[in-house]
Scaffold this active site. Structure first.
Site, mmCIF file in Angstrom:
data_model
loop_
_atom_site.group_PDB
_atom_site.id
_atom_site.type_symbol
_atom_site.label_atom_id
_atom_site.label_comp_id
_atom_site.label_asym_id
_atom_site.label_seq_id
_atom_site.Cartn_x
_atom_site.Cartn_y
_atom_site.Cartn_z
ATOM 1 N N GLY A 166 0.789 -1.234 0.000
ATOM 2 C CA GLY A 166 0.000 0.000 0.000
ATOM 3 C C GLY A 166 0.818 1.279 0.000
ATOM 4 N N LEU B 200 -3.455 -6.843 -7.446
ATOM 5 C CA LEU B 200 -3.043 -7.985 -8.278
ATOM 6 C C LEU B 200 -4.230 -8.818 -8.737
ATOM 7 C CD1 LEU B 200 0.120 -9.121 -6.267
ATOM 8 C CD2 LEU B 200 -0.033 -7.595 -8.254
ATOM 9 N N ILE C 215 -10.174 -7.200 -12.356
ATOM 10 C CA ILE C 215 -11.432 -6.445 -12.248
ATOM 11 C C ILE C 215 -12.358 -6.981 -13.346
ATOM 12 C CG2 ILE C 215 -12.488 -4.171 -12.409
ATOM 13 C CD1 ILE C 215 -10.714 -4.191 -10.036
ATOM 14 N N ASN D 134 -4.862 2.661 -13.061
ATOM 15 C CA ASN D 134 -3.910 1.678 -12.546
ATOM 16 C C ASN D 134 -2.505 2.245 -12.648
ATOM 17 O OD1 ASN D 134 -2.931 -0.920 -11.670
ATOM 18 N ND2 ASN D 134 -2.334 -1.353 -13.782
ATOM 19 N N HIS E 241 1.463 0.837 -13.135
ATOM 20 C CA HIS E 241 2.233 -0.376 -13.477
ATOM 21 C C HIS E 241 3.720 -0.016 -13.440
ATOM 22 C CE1 HIS E 241 3.096 -4.263 -15.290
ATOM 23 N NE2 HIS E 241 3.896 -3.642 -16.131
ATOM 24 N N ASP F 230 -3.401 -4.125 -18.402
ATOM 25 C CA ASP F 230 -2.452 -3.021 -18.686
ATOM 26 C C ASP F 230 -2.625 -2.466 -20.097
ATOM 27 O OD1 ASP F 230 0.084 -4.960 -16.978
ATOM 28 O OD2 ASP F 230 -1.400 -3.548 -16.169
HETATM 29 C C1 GRF Z 1 4.485 -1.307 -6.938
HETATM 30 O O1 GRF Z 1 5.659 -1.417 -7.700
HETATM 31 C C2 GRF Z 1 3.299 -1.289 -7.863
HETATM 32 O O2 GRF Z 1 3.555 -0.687 -9.113
HETATM 33 C C3 GRF Z 1 3.047 -2.738 -8.070
HETATM 34 O O3 GRF Z 1 3.186 -3.284 -6.753
HETATM 35 C C4 GRF Z 1 4.280 -2.592 -6.114
HETATM 36 C C5 GRF Z 1 3.959 -2.336 -4.651
HETATM 37 O O4 GRF Z 1 2.944 -1.421 -4.570
HETATM 38 N N1 GRF Z 1 1.772 -2.991 -8.666
HETATM 39 P P1 GRF Z 1 2.359 -0.930 -3.136
HETATM 40 O O5 GRF Z 1 3.535 -0.657 -2.217
HETATM 41 O O6 GRF Z 1 1.493 -2.043 -2.614
HETATM 42 O O7 GRF Z 1 1.596 0.308 -3.468
#
Ligand code: GRF
Length: 205
Positions: free
Chosen positions: A14, A88, A91, A105, A107, A148
């Site tokens: 997060g 992850l 949707i 989103n 990426h 994506d």
């Molecule tokens: C990030 O690199 C994001 O782009 C990918 O997951 C990683 C961790 O994201 N989808 P977060 O710390 O949970 O926001």
């Protein structure tokens, strides 16, 4: 201008959501996070949300139930924007359609490179290093059918260093993610993102 109501979808730490929260708390973003929906009950992002006093929802694993809970939550919260921040899960098409140009989103690569099915987390950076790419980076985009594939909003490139590991590259990119995601959300909340086909332009730039 009315404050935009933001629902955030998470799966892990997060930190991207936290960067948006920090932007809101600093008065830079005309938005309010109204719900945090997680594909995992163990996501640290849920702790961050609860500490911020934000409602949390752990999504069911079953796709039909997950879609129903997602739609119910977004309707109940009156979400203006759905933000996938390290999410992850998949949707469902019905949700993507309903939130067309209102679902964003982030990426951790320069789309259209190193994205799509199987490219998430460390797999992205391993593929970049294996390929011998000299730059990588991150992308914010609107969510469309497929993984994506939506119109690109913002991108930031970083160098790939000769001695990079997936971890060192991920960390360099994450710094930039924490810049472009809040900026993307700031612009959305000011109604400054114009979409025409695949092209996104920033009004008033
Ligand atoms: C990030 O690199 C994001 O782009 C990918 O997951 C990683 C961790 O994201 N989808 P977060 O710390 O949970 O926001």
């Amino acid at each position: 201008m009315q404050i935009k109501r933001i629902a955030v979808f998470v799966s892990g730490g997060g930190s991207n959501m936290q960067a948006v929260m920090d932007g809101i708390n600093a008065g830079r973003i005309n938005g309010r996070i109204v719900s945090v929906l997680s594909s995992s009950p163990n996501a640290y992002a849920l702790i961050r949300a609860r500490e911020a006093g934000v409602e949390t929802v752990v999504l069911p694993k079953d796709p039909v139930q997950r879609e129903a809970v997602t739609l119910e939550t977004l309707d109940r919260c009156g979400a203006d924007l759905c933000l996938l921040a390290g999410y992850l899960g998949i949707i469902s098409p019905a949700v993507v359609k309903k939130y067309n140009n209102r679902m964003i989103n982030i990426h951790p690569s320069l789309i259209p490179s190193f994205c799509g099915k199987g490219y998430y987390g460390h797999f992205v950076h391993e593929a970049v290093l294996d390929y011998g790419a000299k730059v990588s980076g991150c992308t914010t985009h609107f969510v469309a059918e497929g993984i994506d594939t939506g119109a690109i909003i913002m991108q930031k490139a970083v160098p790939v260093m000769p001695d990079d590991t997936p971890e060192t590259l991920a960390a360099r990119i994450l710094v930039q993610e924490h810049i472009i995601l809040p900026e993307t959300v700031r612009l959305f909340c000011l109604d400054r993102l114009a979409v025409s086909g695949r092209k996104v332009t920033i009004k008033g730039e």
